[in-house]
Design an enzyme around this catalytic site. Structure first.
Site, mmCIF file in Angstrom:
data_model
loop_
_atom_site.group_PDB
_atom_site.id
_atom_site.type_symbol
_atom_site.label_atom_id
_atom_site.label_comp_id
_atom_site.label_asym_id
_atom_site.label_seq_id
_atom_site.Cartn_x
_atom_site.Cartn_y
_atom_site.Cartn_z
ATOM 1 C CB SER A 127 64.575 78.811 -43.091
ATOM 2 O OG SER A 127 63.386 79.111 -43.788
ATOM 3 C CE1 TYR A 175 64.743 84.159 -40.867
ATOM 4 C CE2 TYR A 175 63.783 83.212 -42.853
ATOM 5 C CZ TYR A 175 64.103 83.124 -41.511
ATOM 6 O OH TYR A 175 63.798 81.971 -40.828
#
Ligand SMILES: NC(=O)C1=CN([C@@H]2O[C@H](COP(=O)(O)OP(=O)(O)OC[C@H]3O[C@@H](n4cnc5c(N)ncnc54)[C@H](OP(=O)(O)O)[C@@H]3O)[C@@H](O)[C@H]2O)C=CC1
Ligand SMILES: CC1=C(/C=C/C(C)=C/C=C/C(C)=C/C=O)C(C)(C)CCC1
Length: 284
Positions: free
Chosen positions: A151, A164
């Site tokens: 990401s 995360y």
């Protein structure tokens, strides 16, 4: 620099065995469908049995070859068991795509201990267990490919996503270091690709929104992310950042003053719903 303008030939994946984790939904399903269209034998892993079977059926309907396996990637023993089953039933995996991921949103104090552990089990540790299961076969042949859906949060983390974002930083570090280790071992036939997208419209992140000044940024579709990710694998690209407008993010983080980065981030004004428990936070 000049090499950027030379068109890179795409390698063929016809007859390769491609394993995609998290193939029941979102980017994983799109990746699996695309590899199926390109003539690969696609091995689908997901905790979600029904969604995974649907992906397999879609690949077969398009004339491709797919095998679906239920696997909870938060569990090391389960990954090792299903990996052995795949080797016996399908053969050696030649392209491994670690895509499965979970997201929790909430302050570092609001998240539960279980949520933080699960984020690291699925988003990071599962990569180790799959790599350790399938890399030996690739090493023997000095041929193969390991890809990861990381990401942009792996370079620039987001508040209320501390677990995360740090898990995605770990994936970026894992993939960068793995490549160096393979090169040092003379395994130049084994390639790696790390995919770093901005938000994607899959329902994974609860209701992501951008403010009115987006600077051209937009929420991506799972189809476009998968197409770019497959293209990157076929061209042996080490890393891609999506959309390309964000390619300078890793450099900016090193070079720009922290206050400037905060101003840039505030001007885009990203928001999402907070969730302390939800579909992606199953802890059994
Ligand atoms: N969506 C976004 O904004 C972004 C996503 N990413 C990354 O892209 C990847 C794919 O995300 P996306 O397609 O959006 O998410 P989705 O939720 O649409 O798909 C993820 C898939 O992984 C499965 N999964 C979840 N936990 C496990 C597990 N323990 N074992 C096996 N499978 C599991 C999910 O099953 P189930 O639905 O049953 O939970 C689901 O089918 C993730 O790694 C994510 O971090 C990166 C940048 C942005
Ligand atoms: C710093 C910075 C940004 C922040 C991006 C963030 C915080 C992205 C988070 C993405 C996530 C969490 C994706 C899901 O996996 C912008 C707005 C791109 C503008 C350029 C500078």
């Amino acid at each position: 620099f000049v090499l950027n303008f030379v068109p890179v030939k795409r390698k063929s994946v016809r007859g390769e065995v491609v394993l995609v984790t998290g193939a029941a939904h979102g980017v994983g399903r799109c990746l699996a469908l695309e590899f199926g269209r390109l003539g690969a034998t696609v091995v689908l892993w997901d905790i979600n049995r029904d969604g995974n079977e649907t992906t397999a059926e879609q690949i077969r309907e398009e004339g491709g070859t797919a095998r679906a396996y239920q696997c909870d990637c938060s569990k090391r023993e389960e990954i090792q068991r299903v990996a052995q089953q795949v080797k016996e039933e399908v053969g050696d995996v030649t392209i491994l795509f670690n895509n499965a991921g979970v997201m929790t949103t909430g302050s570092v104090l609001d998240l539960t201990d279980d949520q933080i552990e699960r984020t690291f089990q699925v988003n990071v540790l599962a990569h180790f267990w799959t790599i350790r299961a399938f890399l030996p076969g690739m090493m023997t042949r000095n041929q193969g490919h390991i890809a990861a859906l990381a990401s942009i949060a792996g370079y620039n983390g987001s508040p209320y996503m501390v677990d995360y974002s740090s898990s995605k930083h770990a994936v970026v570090g894992l993939m960068d270091t793995l490549l160096k280790e393979l090169e040092l071992q003379g395994k130049d036939g084994i390639k790696t690709t790390t995919v770093c997208p901005f938000f994607i419209d899959t329902g994974f992140c609860p209701n992501p929104k951008l403010g009115s000044t987006t600077g051209g940024l937009r929420i991506l579709s799972p189809e476009e992310v998968a197409l770019e990710a497959v293209d990157a694998v076929l061209k042996n690209k080490r890393r891609i950042i999506l959309p390309p407008e964000l390619r300078s993010v890793p450099l900016n983080i090193q070079l720009l003053p922290y206050k400037t980065q905060t101003l840039m981030q505030n001007s885009v004004n990203i928001s999402f719903d907070l969730m302390q428990s939800g579909a992606h936070n199953k802890t059994d």
